[in-house]
Design a protein around this motif. Structure first.
Motif, short mmCIF file in Angstrom:
data_model
loop_
_atom_site.label_atom_id
_atom_site.label_comp_id
_atom_site.label_asym_id
_atom_site.label_seq_id
_atom_site.Cartn_x
_atom_site.Cartn_y
_atom_site.Cartn_z
N SER A 46 -90.44 34.13 -31.86
CA SER A 46 -90.67 32.82 -32.48
C SER A 46 -91.47 33.11 -33.75
N ASN A 47 -91.93 32.05 -34.43
CA ASN A 47 -92.78 32.33 -35.59
C ASN A 47 -94.16 32.81 -35.14
N GLN A 48 -94.41 32.76 -33.83
CA GLN A 48 -95.62 33.37 -33.26
C GLN A 48 -95.18 34.17 -32.03
N THR A 49 -94.44 35.22 -32.31
CA THR A 49 -93.85 36.05 -31.24
C THR A 49 -94.92 36.49 -30.23
N THR A 50 -94.55 36.39 -28.95
CA THR A 50 -95.47 36.83 -27.89
C THR A 50 -94.82 37.95 -27.09
N CYS A 51 -95.66 38.75 -26.46
CA CYS A 51 -95.16 39.86 -25.65
C CYS A 51 -95.79 39.83 -24.27
N TRP A 52 -95.06 40.35 -23.30
CA TRP A 52 -95.43 40.22 -21.89
C TRP A 52 -95.21 41.52 -21.15
N ALA A 53 -96.08 41.77 -20.19
CA ALA A 53 -95.97 43.00 -19.39
C ALA A 53 -96.44 42.73 -17.97
N ASN A 54 -96.06 43.58 -17.08
CA ASN A 54 -96.43 43.55 -15.66
C ASN A 54 -95.60 42.53 -14.87
N ALA A 55 -95.43 42.81 -13.61
CA ALA A 55 -94.60 41.96 -12.76
C ALA A 55 -95.31 40.66 -12.41
N GLY A 56 -94.54 39.58 -12.32
CA GLY A 56 -95.08 38.30 -11.91
C GLY A 56 -94.44 37.16 -12.67
N LYS A 89 -82.82 45.09 -17.90
CA LYS A 89 -83.59 45.92 -18.84
C LYS A 89 -82.81 46.15 -20.12
N TYR A 90 -83.52 46.32 -21.21
CA TYR A 90 -82.95 46.71 -22.49
C TYR A 90 -81.85 45.75 -22.96
N THR A 91 -82.10 44.46 -22.76
CA THR A 91 -81.17 43.47 -23.30
C THR A 91 -81.92 42.62 -24.32
N SER A 92 -81.14 41.91 -25.11
CA SER A 92 -81.75 40.98 -26.06
C SER A 92 -80.78 39.85 -26.30
N ASP A 93 -81.28 38.78 -26.86
CA ASP A 93 -80.43 37.63 -27.13
C ASP A 93 -81.08 36.79 -28.22
N ASN A 94 -80.26 36.12 -28.96
CA ASN A 94 -80.76 35.13 -29.92
C ASN A 94 -80.24 33.78 -29.47
N TRP A 95 -81.08 32.76 -29.55
CA TRP A 95 -80.63 31.43 -29.13
C TRP A 95 -81.08 30.36 -30.12
N THR A 96 -80.53 29.18 -29.95
CA THR A 96 -80.94 28.04 -30.75
C THR A 96 -82.38 27.69 -30.37
N ILE A 97 -83.16 27.30 -31.37
CA ILE A 97 -84.57 27.02 -31.16
C ILE A 97 -84.81 26.21 -29.88
N ASP A 98 -85.71 26.70 -29.07
CA ASP A 98 -85.97 26.07 -27.77
C ASP A 98 -87.39 26.42 -27.33
N ARG A 99 -87.88 25.68 -26.36
CA ARG A 99 -89.21 25.96 -25.81
C ARG A 99 -89.06 26.75 -24.51
N VAL A 100 -89.76 27.86 -24.41
CA VAL A 100 -89.75 28.65 -23.17
C VAL A 100 -90.87 28.12 -22.29
N ILE A 101 -90.52 27.82 -21.03
CA ILE A 101 -91.52 27.22 -20.15
C ILE A 101 -91.90 28.12 -18.96
N GLN A 102 -91.11 29.13 -18.71
CA GLN A 102 -91.50 30.04 -17.62
C GLN A 102 -90.90 31.44 -17.87
N ILE A 103 -91.69 32.44 -17.52
CA ILE A 103 -91.25 33.84 -17.67
C ILE A 103 -91.54 34.56 -16.35
N THR A 104 -90.56 35.31 -15.87
CA THR A 104 -90.78 36.15 -14.68
C THR A 104 -90.35 37.58 -15.01
N ILE A 105 -91.19 38.51 -14.65
CA ILE A 105 -90.84 39.94 -14.74
C ILE A 105 -90.87 40.50 -13.32
N TYR A 106 -89.82 41.23 -12.96
CA TYR A 106 -89.76 41.83 -11.62
C TYR A 106 -90.21 43.28 -11.65
#
Lengths: 106, 275
Positions: A46-56, A89-106
């Protein structure tokens, strides 16, 4: 165990202090927002890109997102308008502007 | 046949001829870690062997079953809230997604990055069907978004970590240690990086090439991505990067399997039974 999952609690706490507060309510998990210093993390663009690590799972409000890069994480991302999907793993995607409301990492 | 000349770990000063006299007991007596599997030359995807942990990872049918059970649990949750519309999984998309998840165990790894010499010159670091590497359950409009999220979370909690995308994370303690920090892998990466440099590409590791964010931001596959991926495959073959890094990982896998044997044998990946 993959490298990003070895980020220590102390490092994560320090990084959070640097990057500032964010609306995250981890659900009994160790998922953490981290500094975007490593391509092995999950990046949410996003214009304020965030990054995430660890499972949960984290409930978030990431506005104006337009894509992701999963690094070496498999997981699930939920968008407000477009719903949820699982990514490998090792995938990426571009989408139409949207709000992300939940993230899960396994 | 065991080729002791290829053992590179253990006590210093032990040579194959020493071993031929003293035998395996000497290795045990000096407290060395497990001998590394022989380094095989790997130049094609079909030559990549299974890892020692492979048989403990969920098989395709188990992953499909997990997704099926989770969707049933979500629908049961929705029904309990008076919502009769059902979430569903397109079987063709799900099947493709799981096929790729399983094949990616050899194609995309944390130790050697991408290894698909047939695909790379055409698709770079992507898959021939990149969209199949994501999977989206079908949620009818009649299912309120918030209710779906809550029921998904309920099913997720009930499944205790079982997920269609689970891999090593489902193993005890998250699986074996990664070999990425070992001397063998670091040396193999350095040799590979020197080869890539001759092609004009600067990457510290093959994993960095695979997860270059430029590929994520590109629409489709760029000419540059194709060039980098093609050089990457050439350098992997020239330096036997896959064979070397896999040998190091297999040693750690074997140590892990030895330590966690009973727990691993007990893994079933079965969805919990509702009480």
């Amino acid at each position: 165990m993959s490298a990003p999952r070895r980020v220590t609690t102390a490092i994560v706490a320090a990084l959070l202090a640097i990057v500032g507060a964010i609306a995250v309510s981890p659900a009994a998990s160790a998922i953490s927002r981290v500094s975007c210093s490593n391509n092995s993390y999950l990046w949410i663009f996003s214009n304020q890109t965030t990054c995430w690590a660890n499972a949960g799972t984290a409930n978030v409000n990431l506005y104006s997102t337009h894509g992701y890069s999963s690094g070496n994480n498999a997981g699930r991302v939920v968008r407000n308008a477009a719903g949820s999907y699982y990514f490998s793993k090792y995938t990426s995607d571009n989408w139409t502007i949207d709000r992300v409301i939940q993230i899960t990492i396994y | 046949m065991l080729d002791v000349s290829r053992w590179r770990w253990g006590c210093s000063g032990i040579t194959p001829s020493t071993l031929s006299v003293a035998g395996v007991l000497l290795v045990t007596a000096c407290g060395a870690s497990s001998p590394a599997p022989a380094v095989e030359r790997i130049s094609a995807l079909s030559q990549v062997p299974d890892r020692p942990i492979s048989r403990y990872l969920p098989a395709k049918q188990q992953l499909l079953s997990i997704q099926r059970q989770q969707t049933l649990a979500i629908n049961e949750c929705l029904r309990s809230r008076g919502i009769t519309a059902k979430v569903s999984d397109d079987p063709v998309s799900l099947n493709k997604f799981v096929d790729i998840l399983v094949s990616d165990r050899k194609v995309r790894t944390d130790i050697y990055g991408l290894f698909d010499p047939e695909s790379a010159p055409h698709y770079g670091y992507a898959s021939p069907d990149e969209s199949a590497r994501r999977f989206q359950p079908t949620v009818p409009a009649a299912v309120p978004t918030q209710q779906f999220h809550e029921c998904w979370q309920e099913a997720e909690d009930f499944g205790r970590g079982l997920s269609v995308v689970m891999e090593e994370s489902g193993l005890p303690e998250g699986g074996p240690e990664s070999a990425t920090e070992t001397d063998e892998v670091q040396a193999a990466w350095k040799e590979w990086a020197e080869c890539m440099d001759k092609f004009g590409f600067a990457y510290r590791s093959p994993v960095d090439a695979l997860r270059d964010r430029a590929w994520a931001l590109d629409e489709g596959v760029s000419t540059l991505e194709i060039k980098v991926a093609t050089a990457d495959m050439s350098c992997k073959r020239a330096t036997n990067l896959v064979g070397k890094t896999l040998a190091a990982q297999m040693r750690l896998d074997e140590e892990y399997v030895k330590a966690k044997g009973d727990e691993l044998e007990g893994l079933t990946y079965e969805w919990p039974t509702p009480s």
